[in-house]
Design a protein around this motif. Structure first.
Motif, mmCIF file in Angstrom:
data_model
loop_
_atom_site.group_PDB
_atom_site.id
_atom_site.type_symbol
_atom_site.label_atom_id
_atom_site.label_comp_id
_atom_site.label_asym_id
_atom_site.label_seq_id
_atom_site.Cartn_x
_atom_site.Cartn_y
_atom_site.Cartn_z
ATOM 1 N N ARG A 187 -58.625 6.918 21.299
ATOM 2 C CA ARG A 187 -59.994 6.612 21.482
ATOM 3 C C ARG A 187 -60.740 7.823 20.367
ATOM 4 N NH1 ARG A 187 -60.831 9.115 26.916
ATOM 5 N NH2 ARG A 187 -59.265 10.490 26.363
ATOM 6 N N PHE A 188 -62.075 7.182 20.221
ATOM 7 C CA PHE A 188 -62.944 8.026 19.058
ATOM 8 C C PHE A 188 -64.359 8.003 19.707
ATOM 9 C CE2 PHE A 188 -59.544 5.933 16.589
ATOM 10 C CZ PHE A 188 -59.498 6.867 15.533
ATOM 11 N N LYS A 189 -65.179 9.215 19.544
ATOM 12 C CA LYS A 189 -66.303 9.341 19.997
ATOM 13 C C LYS A 189 -67.351 9.260 18.864
ATOM 14 C CE LYS A 189 -69.006 13.290 21.019
ATOM 15 N NZ LYS A 189 -69.178 14.431 21.538
ATOM 16 N N PHE A 190 -68.116 8.221 19.050
ATOM 17 C CA PHE A 190 -69.213 7.831 17.927
ATOM 18 C C PHE A 190 -70.157 8.691 17.826
ATOM 19 C CE2 PHE A 190 -73.050 5.501 16.344
ATOM 20 C CZ PHE A 190 -72.513 5.111 15.218
ATOM 21 N N GLU A 191 -70.712 9.373 16.729
ATOM 22 C CA GLU A 191 -71.935 10.121 16.455
ATOM 23 C C GLU A 191 -72.743 9.576 15.396
ATOM 24 O OE1 GLU A 191 -71.208 14.367 17.790
ATOM 25 O OE2 GLU A 191 -69.492 13.876 16.922
ATOM 26 N N SER A 192 -73.996 9.728 15.011
ATOM 27 C CA SER A 192 -74.641 9.405 14.015
ATOM 28 C C SER A 192 -76.013 10.441 13.832
ATOM 29 C CB SER A 192 -75.065 8.020 14.249
ATOM 30 O OG SER A 192 -76.089 7.720 13.000
ATOM 31 N N ASN A 249 -58.283 5.361 7.124
ATOM 32 C CA ASN A 249 -59.620 6.136 7.180
ATOM 33 C C ASN A 249 -59.915 6.586 8.693
ATOM 34 O OD1 ASN A 249 -60.781 3.838 8.319
ATOM 35 N ND2 ASN A 249 -62.113 3.693 6.599
ATOM 36 N N THR A 250 -58.981 6.502 9.578
ATOM 37 C CA THR A 250 -59.115 6.929 10.838
ATOM 38 C C THR A 250 -58.247 7.824 11.414
ATOM 39 O OG1 THR A 250 -58.143 5.029 11.746
ATOM 40 C CG2 THR A 250 -60.377 4.919 11.796
ATOM 41 N N GLU A 251 -56.897 7.409 11.342
ATOM 42 C CA GLU A 251 -55.721 8.140 11.724
ATOM 43 C C GLU A 251 -54.530 7.772 11.089
ATOM 44 O OE1 GLU A 251 -54.083 10.238 15.759
ATOM 45 O OE2 GLU A 251 -54.559 8.044 15.936
ATOM 46 N N VAL A 252 -54.070 8.294 9.931
ATOM 47 C CA VAL A 252 -52.938 7.592 9.264
ATOM 48 C C VAL A 252 -51.730 7.345 10.054
ATOM 49 C CG1 VAL A 252 -51.573 8.213 6.951
ATOM 50 C CG2 VAL A 252 -54.202 8.605 7.261
ATOM 51 N N GLU A 260 -60.377 15.896 15.966
ATOM 52 C CA GLU A 260 -60.944 15.924 14.555
ATOM 53 C C GLU A 260 -62.137 14.973 14.229
ATOM 54 O OE1 GLU A 260 -58.926 14.070 10.366
ATOM 55 O OE2 GLU A 260 -57.684 14.413 12.124
ATOM 56 N N LYS A 261 -63.026 15.420 13.642
ATOM 57 C CA LYS A 261 -64.512 14.735 13.193
ATOM 58 C C LYS A 261 -63.980 14.027 12.020
ATOM 59 C CE LYS A 261 -69.531 15.015 13.781
ATOM 60 N NZ LYS A 261 -70.275 15.866 14.035
ATOM 61 N N LEU A 310 -66.854 9.421 13.673
ATOM 62 C CA LEU A 310 -65.646 9.250 14.676
ATOM 63 C C LEU A 310 -65.196 10.713 14.956
ATOM 64 C CD1 LEU A 310 -64.264 5.759 13.946
ATOM 65 C CD2 LEU A 310 -66.374 6.258 15.581
ATOM 66 N N THR A 311 -64.911 11.050 16.226
ATOM 67 C CA THR A 311 -64.023 12.228 16.549
ATOM 68 C C THR A 311 -62.935 11.616 17.365
ATOM 69 O OG1 THR A 311 -65.948 13.621 16.698
ATOM 70 C CG2 THR A 311 -64.190 14.457 17.796
#
Length: 131
Positions: free
Chosen positions: A123-128, A67-70, A52-53, A39-40
């Motif tokens: 908002r987060f961009k998903f990548e795989s 584990n995303t944004e403390v 941040e990725k 997630l970015t």
């Protein structure tokens, strides 16, 4: 005992030996490649932070504040959402008590590269790299 010939070198071998070799080859081929996604963080219009990725590994990833944004209090510290890999696809499930994970995730929804996920107010961009 019945004999066969090795298809690679032509040497006569006993059938049980060939079965063992085939079994070992099959076991080697089914070794699982670790599943990875990321997630970015997408900065807001007036935010001066670099994207941040965040990398994850596994078939099931529980997302929360840690584990995303403390520092983001709109993301729960328990279970905000879950990303799961099933049948060759990634899915998102909302796990938050206040239903603040979007795609409106009242059911399992497939997610693909470049989908935008909202956790709390971020908002987060998903990548795989899987499939």
């Amino acid at each position: 005992m019945t004999c066969s010939f090795c298809p690679h070198c032509g040497v006569r071998v006993h059938r049980p030996t060939i079965r063992r070799q085939i079994k070992n080859i099959a076991e080697t081929e089914t070794e699982e490649i670790p599943l990875r996604c990321s997630l970015t963080i997408i900065p807001e219009e007036n935010e001066n932070i670099p994207p941040e990725k965040i990398e994850y590994e596994g078939k099931s990833i529980i997302l929360n504040r840690e584990n995303t944004e403390v520092s983001n209090r709109t993301i729960t510290s328990k279970e905000q959402a879950e990303i799961v890999f099933e049948d060759g696809h990634w899915y998102l499930l909302d796990r938050s008590e206040l239903r603040t994970t979007f795609i409106q995730a009242n059911r399992k929804i497939e997610i693909i590269a470049d989908d935008i996920i909202v956790l709390g107010d971020r908002r987060f961009k998903f990548e795989s790299d899987s499939l």
